[in-house]
Motif scaffolding. Structure first.
Motif, PDB file in Angstrom:
ATOM      1  N   CYS A  56      33.898  74.480  64.151  1.00 30.62           N
ATOM      2  CA  CYS A  56      32.590  74.125  64.696  1.00 30.62           C
ATOM      3  C   CYS A  56      32.266  72.655  64.477  1.00 30.62           C
ATOM      4  O   CYS A  56      32.739  72.023  63.533  1.00 30.62           O
ATOM      5  N   THR A  91      27.174  70.921  67.514  1.00 27.99           N
ATOM      6  CA  THR A  91      26.685  71.303  68.838  1.00 27.99           C
ATOM      7  C   THR A  91      27.506  72.370  69.552  1.00 27.99           C
ATOM      8  O   THR A  91      27.019  73.009  70.477  1.00 27.99           O
ATOM      9  N   PHE A  92      28.760  72.562  69.158  1.00 30.94           N
ATOM     10  CA  PHE A  92      29.576  73.572  69.819  1.00 30.94           C
ATOM     11  C   PHE A  92      30.593  74.154  68.839  1.00 30.94           C
ATOM     12  O   PHE A  92      30.836  73.603  67.766  1.00 30.94           O
ATOM     13  N   SER A 130      35.416  77.832  74.016  1.00 27.74           N
ATOM     14  CA  SER A 130      34.408  76.949  73.419  1.00 27.74           C
ATOM     15  C   SER A 130      33.030  77.370  73.904  1.00 27.74           C
ATOM     16  O   SER A 130      32.851  77.776  75.055  1.00 27.74           O
ATOM     17  N   ASP A 147      28.780  76.309  73.825  1.00 29.65           N
ATOM     18  CA  ASP A 147      27.665  75.408  73.541  1.00 29.65           C
ATOM     19  C   ASP A 147      26.640  76.181  72.709  1.00 29.65           C
ATOM     20  O   ASP A 147      26.116  77.208  73.144  1.00 29.65           O
ATOM     21  N   GLN A 188      23.937  78.366  74.308  1.00 29.98           N
ATOM     22  CA  GLN A 188      24.634  79.642  74.119  1.00 29.98           C
ATOM     23  C   GLN A 188      25.384  80.032  75.391  1.00 29.98           C
ATOM     24  O   GLN A 188      25.291  81.156  75.886  1.00 29.98           O
ATOM     25  N   GLN A 189      26.131  79.055  75.905  1.00 27.44           N
ATOM     26  CA  GLN A 189      26.922  79.244  77.108  1.00 27.44           C
ATOM     27  C   GLN A 189      28.369  78.862  76.841  1.00 27.44           C
ATOM     28  O   GLN A 189      28.647  77.919  76.097  1.00 27.44           O
ATOM     29  N   LEU A 201      31.629  77.020  77.413  1.00 28.33           N
ATOM     30  CA  LEU A 201      31.964  75.731  78.015  1.00 28.33           C
ATOM     31  C   LEU A 201      33.314  75.760  78.718  1.00 28.33           C
ATOM     32  O   LEU A 201      33.505  75.123  79.744  1.00 28.33           O
ATOM     33  N   GLU A 208      35.381  69.117  75.006  1.00 29.80           N
ATOM     34  CA  GLU A 208      34.628  70.295  74.571  1.00 29.80           C
ATOM     35  C   GLU A 208      34.796  71.446  75.555  1.00 29.80           C
ATOM     36  O   GLU A 208      34.669  72.614  75.196  1.00 29.80           O
ATOM     37  N   LYS A 209      35.080  71.109  76.830  1.00 27.72           N
ATOM     38  CA  LYS A 209      35.259  72.130  77.856  1.00 27.72           C
ATOM     39  C   LYS A 209      36.711  72.588  77.957  1.00 27.72           C
ATOM     40  O   LYS A 209      37.083  73.311  78.875  1.00 27.72           O
ATOM     41  N   CYS A 256      27.776  75.021  61.332  1.00 25.02           N
ATOM     42  CA  CYS A 256      27.580  74.108  62.455  1.00 25.02           C
ATOM     43  C   CYS A 256      26.202  73.475  62.285  1.00 25.02           C
ATOM     44  O   CYS A 256      25.193  74.079  62.624  1.00 25.02           O
TER      45      CYS A 256
END
Length: 622
Positions: A62, A65-66, A82, A84, A88-89, A91, A125-126, A302
């Motif tokens: 962690c 932020t993600f 990953s 967010d 809470q989605q 990525l 991050e994606k 996190c």
């Protein structure tokens, strides 16, 4: 003089699963339908489900932020996902092959290193590929908690590679020292392991900009190898849990015991607490929150939140925001080195006043020989935290044991018990291994020296002290035997299973430490026929009695392996006789309540043995 070889019993919680090799990438828009995310934020401090998968989560890393998690599906296909944390989605996802790897989330990306090829891949991050570096282009090393890859190249240069910027720094150790490993790294500094001219392993913090060791800090005597991703190392005392980073000024004192560290950052620490679940500490504020949980698969910090997965729902990832609710307590505190030093002086003086023993530490802790020769020498221990742990253990013993016992156990002709708290203890005689403690009568002085490097194992450290006390107590038992004209200790041989049961040596025929599991709890004989706890118990009858008493003292400790053995058959008989003999010979032990080493056995009055002891005729041994 007798000595102790430490037996360290520890309970290790393994809370992370295996990780896997990077494979192909899936675009964020093509998120698998097997994965869903929550649509509502957590209420107060109640955890929220932020990821639900048709599989199980085996690893987690962690940032503030993600987070990135390893998901193993029902068909054993594996991928990285990953998430967010604010939205809470999901990525992105990244398919994995069936190989091992390290994964590390850092601000701006995710790094993955293949255990097989050692190639390094960095993603966004994606989980879109940013760049790769083959093992041929990397020095031997690994990803460190400060978000950089650290290694040592063929020229013994320390190499720092930023995962975010790909910037590379190289430094050569001062004075041409050759590094052997990087223990950890943080804030542009790495803790370098090397050997000095005397062959001792040394750890020093190296600044990667200046190439110099940091400040005037002395070498770290005990290796600082925190659990991966942790800022602090945990130490366990009689009065709680301590957190320390050797590159900071303060030690954090947390009053809870039975804690297993899961993760720590500069401001927060996350523990698994026995019989409770998660315990989250705000170290600066000295406050904590508890969250009942099932057994954990994995957990990480996190920012000021916690992400975790439980065993009962291994495919669900939870987000816990403890600071949104009132703390459950505020009993944590920070101690500076000066405050630790003052606390140590107070503890030492209190122990001396209660027991009459004299405590020596620091440089004085190595001066146990005086004008005599114990056969041992030691290095000083200058670590105030290890000293504090050792003193706290001894202080607890002064509360558990009868007050008069510390004076009664002194051999005839001595009037002072001198306790030396020191560093590594080595033998000055050829062929003898190092020890963690020993006792010796040197003229009119009764000396007990113990290695503070073992002070981080509370029960075992105190048990070692009890072991050494038993060696000293034998002197009074012998005096009691002469006064009563009774063979109290020779009668011990009636419990021996054979004439050769004791070998009367610490060293075997091969020149190594004696080891033979015959008659011991490690052999294949029924528990009722076991006559010794271990091989060390077979070296001398004195060591047999000391090993029994220290393990009786451990009693019902959860990590104690000999509980059932000491309650059974021949070992129970030996334990009962030893307990009866101590009560008979020591006035301070002639009390109504159970003594600390009597929790596993039913006490028997010495009168039950008196006739047999009086009529004992040696047939085995000397």
């Amino acid at each position: 003089m007798k000595r102790t070889i430490c037996v360290v019993l520890s309970l290790l919680f393994i809370l992370a699963g295996c990780q896997q090799q990077p494979g192909s990438t899936t675009a964020p828009s093509a998120v698998s339908s097997e994965i869903t995310t929550a649509s509502s934020a957590p209420e107060a401090a109640q955890p929220a489900e932020i990821l639900t998968t048709n599989g199980r989560i085996s690893a987690l890393s962690c940032t503030d932020t993600f987070c990135v998690a390893t998901v193993i599906g029902p068909d054993d296909h594996q991928k990285l996902v990953s998430v967010d944390l604010a939205a809470q989605q999901v990525l992105g996802e990244h398919t994995l092959e069936f190989m091992g790897y390290d994964v590390f989330a850092f601000p701006g990306g995710i790094a993955v290193q293949d255990w097989n090829s050692m190639d390094l891949t960095v993603f966004s991050e994606k989980l879109e590929t940013f760049w790769t570096r083959s093992s041929k282009e990397l020095p031997r090393g690994e990803i460190q908690p400060d978000g950089c890859y650290y290694g040592i190249d063929e020229n013994f240069d320390i190499v720092q590679l930023s995962l975010a910027t790909r910037e590379e720094k190289r430094q050569h150790l001062p004075d041409g020292l050759e590094p052997t490993a990087i223990a950890t790294a943080q804030d542009n500094q790495c803790l370098v392991e090397y050997y000095d001219a005397d062959g001792r392993m040394i750890h020093r913090w190296l600044n990667m900009d200046s190439g110099e060791f940091v400040g005037e800090q002395p070498p770290v005597a005990d290796a600082y190898y925190p659990i991966r991703g942790n800022y602090y190392q945990a130490y366990y005392g009689s009065d709680g849990t301590y957190l320390r980073n050797p590159n900071t000024d303060s030690v954090y004192v947390l009053p809870q015991n039975n804690l297993t560290v899961l993760a720590s950052t500069k401001n927060y620490a996350l523990f698994y607490e026995l019989d409770t679940g998660l315990l989250f500490w705000d170290l600066e504020q000295g406050t904590y929150w508890r969250l009942p949980t099932d057994y954990l698969w994995t957990a990480a910090i996190c920012g000021d939140k916690v992400v975790y997965a439980e065993q009962k729902q291994p495919g669900t990832l939870y987000l816990w925001s403890p600071s949104s609710a009132r703390p459950d307590g505020d009993t944590g505190k920070a101690l500076t080195q000066d405050q630790l030093d003052e606390a140590n002086r107070t503890l030492s003086a209190d122990i001396e006043q209660k027991t009459g023993m004299k405590i020596f530490y620091g440089e004085d802790g190595t001066r146990f020989n005086g004008s005599a020769d114990s056969g041992y020498a030691s290095e000083p221990c200058s670590d105030p935290l290890l000293l504090h742990l050792g003193l706290a253990h001894i202080s607890r013993l002064t509360q558990e044991l009868p007050a008069g016992l510390f004076r009664e156990m002194l051999p005839a002709g001595t009037d002072q018990l001198e306790v030396y708290l020191t560093g590594t203890i080595s033998s000055t005689r050829d062929g003898q291994p190092p020890v963690c403690a020993f006792t010796s009568t040197l003229g009119e002085r009764q000396v007990l020296a113990t290695d503070l490097n073992y002070a981080d194992t509370p029960n075992e450290f105190r048990a070692t002290m009890v072991h050494e006390f038993m060696h000293m107590m034998e002197s009074r038992i012998n005096e009691c035997a002469k006064k009563d004209n009774m063979p109290y200790l020779p009668y011990w041989m009636s419990f021996a299973p054979a004439k050769d049961a004791y070998v009367y040596s610490y060293v075997g025929e091969d020149g190594m430490m004696f080891w033979d599991s015959t008659y011991t709890a490690s052999s294949d004989i029924p528990m009722e026929e076991v006559s010794f706890l271990d091989s060390y118990s077979r070296t001398f009858p004195e060591e047999d009695r000391a090993r029994i008493l220290e393990n009786l003292y451990l009693g019902n400790d959860s990590s104690f392996p000999y509980k059932d053995v000491l309650r059974s058959g021949k070992m129970a008989e030996k334990a009962q006789y030893l307990c009866a003999l101590i009560r008979h010979c020591f006035p301070s032990c002639q009390i109504d309540q159970k003594l600390p080493w009597e929790t596993l056995v039913d006490t028997v009055p010495f009168s039950a043995y008196e006739e047999a002891v009086k009529n004992y005729q040696p047939t085995i041994g000397e």
